[in-house]
Scaffold this active site. Sequence first.
Site, PDB file in Angstrom:
ATOM      1  N   ALA A 140       0.619  -1.160  -0.022  1.00  0.00           N
ATOM      2  CA  ALA A 140       0.069  -0.056  -0.029  1.00  0.00           C
ATOM      3  C   ALA A 140       0.847   1.216   0.005  1.00  0.00           C
ATOM      4  O   ALA A 140       0.493   2.146  -0.676  1.00  0.00           O
ATOM      5  CB  ALA A 140      -0.949   0.088   1.195  1.00  0.00           C
TER       6      ALA A 140
ATOM      7  N   GLN B 188      -3.926  -9.489   3.839  1.00  0.00           N
ATOM      8  CA  GLN B 188      -4.293 -10.403   5.064  1.00  0.00           C
ATOM      9  C   GLN B 188      -5.761 -10.799   5.280  1.00  0.00           C
ATOM     10  O   GLN B 188      -6.622  -9.945   4.817  1.00  0.00           O
ATOM     11  CB  GLN B 188      -3.967  -9.524   6.329  1.00  0.00           C
TER      12      GLN B 188
ATOM     13  N   GLU C 161      -7.048  -9.373  -6.997  1.00  0.00           N
ATOM     14  CA  GLU C 161      -7.103  -8.400  -8.212  1.00  0.00           C
ATOM     15  C   GLU C 161      -6.099  -7.248  -7.591  1.00  0.00           C
ATOM     16  O   GLU C 161      -6.047  -6.646  -6.380  1.00  0.00           O
ATOM     17  CB  GLU C 161      -8.512  -7.548  -8.279  1.00  0.00           C
TER      18      GLU C 161
END
Length: 184
Positions: free
Chosen positions: A111, A152, A133
């Site tokens: 991220a 996760q 995805e």
Amino acid sequence: MAIKSDRWIRRMAQEHDMINPFYEKQMRQGVISYGLSSYGYDLRVADEFKIFTNVNNAIVDPKHFDEKSFVTITSDVCIVPPNSFALARSVEYFKIPRDVLTICVGKSTYARCGIIVNVTPFEPEWEGYVTLEISNTTPLPAKIYANEGLCQILFFQSDEVCEISYKDKKGKYQSQKGIVLPKL
């Protein structure tokens, strides 16, 4: 509905084959972490990828999705083009109990690089390899490492069993073995 701990996840994986293969501790040395964590399980991405390309299509239509929209590769890494996405699958096979629902969240390592992972919840009694995805939100190519952590999974157990499970309704993605494209 309560989130489940590492003890519960371990027991369900070992006694009911909920996650296979299962790593009962978090693997971290020199890799993007995967395995059991305090309140979740970090799954790994396999070495099979479908990278989106717009060479053959001018529009993306989920009702009439063209498999030619992807380039399929098998590799230790996947380079996701800028502002594009790839599909992949988990290394792990999941068998979700009838009274459990899962939510997937991305890993901070990816991220923080502008890479977002999207997976819909695993519904009660769903089983299969997870189609993942992976979106690259950056203007640069992004690298994904196969056989390392990608996201996760959090497990929530209901206080009562659902009336109709994913298996009962013969869900269209039940028992998927590889990367599965959109279905109607």
